[in-house]
Design an enzyme around this catalytic site. Structure first.
Site, short mmCIF file in Angstrom:
data_model
loop_
_atom_site.label_atom_id
_atom_site.label_comp_id
_atom_site.label_asym_id
_atom_site.label_seq_id
_atom_site.Cartn_x
_atom_site.Cartn_y
_atom_site.Cartn_z
N LEU A 64 0.84 -1.20 0.00
CA LEU A 64 0.00 0.00 0.00
C LEU A 64 0.87 1.25 0.00
O LEU A 64 1.70 1.44 0.89
CB LEU A 64 -0.92 0.01 1.23
CG LEU A 64 -1.77 -1.25 1.44
CD1 LEU A 64 -2.79 -1.00 2.55
CD2 LEU A 64 -2.46 -1.68 0.15
N GLY A 104 -1.03 6.75 0.02
CA GLY A 104 -1.23 7.88 0.95
C GLY A 104 -0.42 9.11 0.56
O GLY A 104 0.58 9.03 -0.14
N ARG A 159 2.22 15.13 6.36
CA ARG A 159 3.19 15.64 7.36
C ARG A 159 4.63 15.67 6.84
O ARG A 159 5.50 16.23 7.49
CB ARG A 159 3.08 14.81 8.64
CG ARG A 159 1.84 15.17 9.45
CD ARG A 159 1.97 14.72 10.88
NE ARG A 159 1.79 13.28 11.02
CZ ARG A 159 2.48 12.52 11.85
NH1 ARG A 159 3.43 13.04 12.61
NH2 ARG A 159 2.24 11.24 11.93
N GLY A 210 -9.34 4.26 2.56
CA GLY A 210 -8.99 3.37 3.67
C GLY A 210 -8.17 2.18 3.21
O GLY A 210 -8.08 1.90 2.01
N LYS A 216 34.50 7.21 -13.85
CA LYS A 216 33.11 6.92 -14.20
C LYS A 216 33.07 5.97 -15.38
O LYS A 216 33.80 6.17 -16.35
CB LYS A 216 32.39 8.21 -14.58
CG LYS A 216 30.92 8.01 -14.91
CD LYS A 216 30.39 8.94 -15.99
CE LYS A 216 30.85 8.55 -17.37
NZ LYS A 216 30.12 9.23 -18.46
N ALA A 226 49.43 12.52 -13.17
CA ALA A 226 48.61 13.53 -12.48
C ALA A 226 47.95 14.46 -13.50
O ALA A 226 48.55 14.85 -14.49
CB ALA A 226 49.48 14.34 -11.54
N TYR A 266 33.35 14.00 -23.66
CA TYR A 266 32.07 14.61 -24.04
C TYR A 266 32.31 15.74 -25.03
O TYR A 266 33.08 16.66 -24.76
CB TYR A 266 31.41 15.14 -22.77
CG TYR A 266 30.00 15.65 -22.92
CD1 TYR A 266 29.05 14.93 -23.63
CD2 TYR A 266 29.61 16.84 -22.32
CE1 TYR A 266 27.76 15.39 -23.75
CE2 TYR A 266 28.32 17.31 -22.43
CZ TYR A 266 27.39 16.59 -23.15
OH TYR A 266 26.10 17.05 -23.25
N ARG A 307 52.44 18.70 -28.12
CA ARG A 307 52.49 19.96 -27.38
C ARG A 307 53.45 20.87 -28.12
O ARG A 307 54.28 20.40 -28.90
CB ARG A 307 52.95 19.74 -25.94
CG ARG A 307 54.34 19.15 -25.88
CD ARG A 307 54.74 18.73 -24.48
NE ARG A 307 56.14 18.34 -24.48
CZ ARG A 307 56.66 17.50 -23.60
NH1 ARG A 307 55.92 16.97 -22.65
NH2 ARG A 307 57.93 17.20 -23.66
C1 UD1 Z 1 -3.12 1.66 10.02
C2 UD1 Z 1 -3.95 0.56 10.69
C3 UD1 Z 1 -3.61 0.54 12.18
C4 UD1 Z 1 -2.13 0.31 12.37
C5 UD1 Z 1 -1.32 1.35 11.62
C6 UD1 Z 1 0.13 0.99 11.64
C7 UD1 Z 1 -6.05 0.38 9.45
C8 UD1 Z 1 -7.48 0.76 9.44
N1 UD1 Z 1 -5.35 0.85 10.48
O1 UD1 Z 1 -3.52 2.88 10.58
O2 UD1 Z 1 -4.34 -0.50 12.81
O3 UD1 Z 1 -1.80 0.33 13.76
O4 UD1 Z 1 -1.73 1.41 10.24
O5 UD1 Z 1 0.88 2.02 11.07
O6 UD1 Z 1 -5.60 -0.32 8.58
N2 UD1 Z 1 -3.10 3.68 2.47
C9 UD1 Z 1 -3.46 3.62 1.15
N3 UD1 Z 1 -4.73 3.94 0.78
C10 UD1 Z 1 -5.66 4.31 1.69
C11 UD1 Z 1 -5.28 4.37 3.05
C12 UD1 Z 1 -4.00 4.04 3.40
O7 UD1 Z 1 -2.64 3.29 0.28
O8 UD1 Z 1 -6.78 4.56 1.29
C13 UD1 Z 1 -1.72 3.35 2.85
C14 UD1 Z 1 -0.98 4.54 3.41
O9 UD1 Z 1 -0.29 5.21 2.40
C15 UD1 Z 1 -0.04 3.89 4.41
C16 UD1 Z 1 -0.80 2.66 4.87
O10 UD1 Z 1 -1.76 2.40 3.88
O11 UD1 Z 1 1.15 3.44 3.81
C17 UD1 Z 1 -1.46 2.86 6.22
O12 UD1 Z 1 -2.37 3.91 6.12
P1 UD1 Z 1 -2.54 4.97 7.28
O13 UD1 Z 1 -3.58 5.93 6.89
O14 UD1 Z 1 -1.22 5.51 7.67
O15 UD1 Z 1 -3.11 4.04 8.43
P2 UD1 Z 1 -3.14 4.33 9.97
O16 UD1 Z 1 -4.27 5.22 10.27
O17 UD1 Z 1 -1.80 4.72 10.43
#
Ligand code: UD1
Ligand code: CA
Length: 450
Positions: free
Chosen positions: A8, A11, A15, A80, A333, A362, A369, A422
């Site tokens: 995954l 996100g 931050r 999610g 390189k 040296a 290039y 030279r």
């Molecule tokens: C999630 C877990 C939590 C766990 C924590 C550990 C769930 C609901 N919760 O929470 O239990 O303790 O990770 O770090 O799974 N991502 C996507 N698409 C989305 C949402 C998330 O790709 O729609 C990816 C984010 O980029 C990230 C990962 O999934 O790499 C986790 O997502 P994040 O939103 O950070 O989850 P947490 O709220 O931290």
């Protein structure tokens, strides 16, 4: 045992305060995502699916550059973790065996831990990777019933009693791939965050009479990166571990804290690394070499007995054979340097072949290039290149040939020949003194006049 990986990486990483997608921020020279992919690759998955979203184009390019067999799917809206996994459904339509879900922003889960997770998935329908958190903060909590995992509750949805649990969810899950997608299809978003939680598969599975358990690992492995401060802390943790591994493997690091390593740095036993050396990606150093202080190496190979630096720069494609010398302020390189060859001072050798035992004086430069194209320089075995030779590529200097100092070599030099290119020296007797007298007289006149 067949496995599929789902990573995954959709996100935003708000931050991080960055234009670069979070999972592309580097640790030890490689993107966070690449660390996760490399850890997962040790399970030899049949297929790896990366779920991209924010910055999908760049994430996709990085994933494919690392492993061209990767399938990248795009999650347009981040609804999610369950919704994210669901994006891999079509890509894994014909997959069998165990699916393992990893996060692209969690770079340190070890191959050993993944092996244990995959092993546990042989006897339990769902296996979640948990850890005892020093500060459980906002992690999801694992609600255990003996060895059995009853459900996972997200912090936002947890009761006070559940928030007191210190066993937390890392996010890494193993489950039969067909069952995973069946369970996900049933997940809703009626919760505090209004998100489709992957963690809900546990409660759902248990309600159907399926089994679930947790395996645990050290908290350091589950460290995720959400901010620049966490990125810096993760980098420091990586470097500390990697240096300790090298020391244990018989590499001398005179000042370990000053040596910067890449994810894939390989250094052989009894090699000495002096202070302040940077290893970029793709470096291998054989046993018994010496990398002297303030050198910078990337994408190169250094063979046994070679001495590099101080202040040397080895760029991608530099291949040093045994017992070579690359000294101070030398850049190499895309060049093969033959056994025993020496490039000791102030030189640039690029797009070149340097034969065995050749001596490069040296200040020698391979002028590779022309402003548009790169050209190759060949320097034969036992050749002696005089100091401050410009080798205007493409050019071929034969075996045992010599070039005179200060030469600009534009045409090939045959084996055993001496090339001089030279201006010939001319000498004017007494002229230096005459010139100085004239200049001093001119200065004296000027001072009188003012
Ligand atoms: C999630 C877990 C939590 C766990 C924590 C550990 C769930 C609901 N919760 O929470 O239990 O303790 O990770 O770090 O799974 N991502 C996507 N698409 C989305 C949402 C998330 O790709 O729609 C990816 C984010 O980029 C990230 C990962 O999934 O790499 C986790 O997502 P994040 O939103 O950070 O989850 P947490 O709220 O931290
Ligand atoms: Ca997170």
């Amino acid at each position: 045992m067949k496995t599929s990986l789902i990573i995954l990486a959709a996100g935003k990483g708000t931050r991080m305060n960055s234009d670069l997608p979070k999972v592309l921020h580097p640790i030890a020279g490689d993107a966070l995502l690449i660390h996760a992919m490399a850890a997962g690759a040790t399970l030899e998955p049949e297929r790896t699916v990366v779920v991209a979203g924010h910055g999908a184009e760049r994430v996709s390019a990085a994933a494919l550059d690392h492993d061209s067999d990767t399938v990248v799917v795009v999650q347009e809206e981040q609804l999610g973790t369950a919704h994210a996994v669901d994006q891999a459904r079509a890509a894994l339509a014909d997959a069998e065996g165990t699916a393992i879900v990893l996060y692209g922003d969690t770079p340190f889960v070890s191959p050993e831990t993944l092996e244990r997770l995959a092993g546990a998935a042989q006897s339990s329908d769902i296996v979640v990777l948990g850890f005892e958190a020093a500060d459980p903060a906002r992690y999801g909590r694992l609600v255990m019933d003996g060895d059995s995992l009853s459900r996972i509750v997200e912090y936002k949805d947890a009761t006070e009693a559940e928030r007191a649990i210190t066993l937390c969810n890392s996010g890494v899950v193993a489950c039969d791939v067909r069952r995973l997608f069946d369970l996900i299809a049933e997940i809703g978003n009626d919760n505090a965050a209004g998100e489709y939680y992957l963690t809900d598969i546990v409660g759902l599975a248990r309600a159907k009479g399926l089994s679930a358990t947790a395996v645990t690992c050290d908290e350091a492995e589950t460290l995720g990166v959400n901010s620049r401060a966490e990125l810096a802390a993760a980098e420091a943790a990586f470097q500390a571990r990697a240096r300790a591994v090298l020391l244990a493997d018989g590499v001398t690091l005179q000042a370990p804290d000053t040596v910067y390593l890449a994810r894939d740095t390989v250094i052989g036993r009894d090699t000495l690394v002096e202070p302040h050396v940077v290893f970029g990606p793709g470096v291998t150093v054989e046993s018994g070499a010496t990398i002297r202080a303030f050198s910078h190496l990337e994408g190169c190979h250094v063979s046994r007995g070679s001495v590099v630096g101080p202040y040397a720069r080895l760029r991608p494609g530099a291949e040093l054979a045994e017992n070579t010398r690359v000294g101070n302020f030398v850049e190499v390189k895309n060049a093969q340097v033959g056994e025993g060859a020496k490039i000791n001072h102030l030189s640039y050798v690029g797009d070149a072949f340097v034969g065995a035992r050749a001596n490069i004086g040296a200040g020698t430069i391979t002028c590779n290039y022309d402003g548009v194209m790169k050209h190759h320089t060949h320097i034969g075995a036992d050749a002696f290149i005089g100091s401050n030779t410009m080798l205007v590529a493409p050019v071929h200097v034969g075996d045992s040939a010599m070039t005179g100092s200060g030469s600009v070599i534009t045409s090939d030099v045959e084996d055993g020949a001496l090339a001089l290119a030279r201006a010939p020296q001319i000498e004017k007797p007494g002229m230096a003194r005459k010139l100085m007298d004239m200049l001093r007289a001119r200065k004296a006149r000027a001072q009188r006049g003012s």
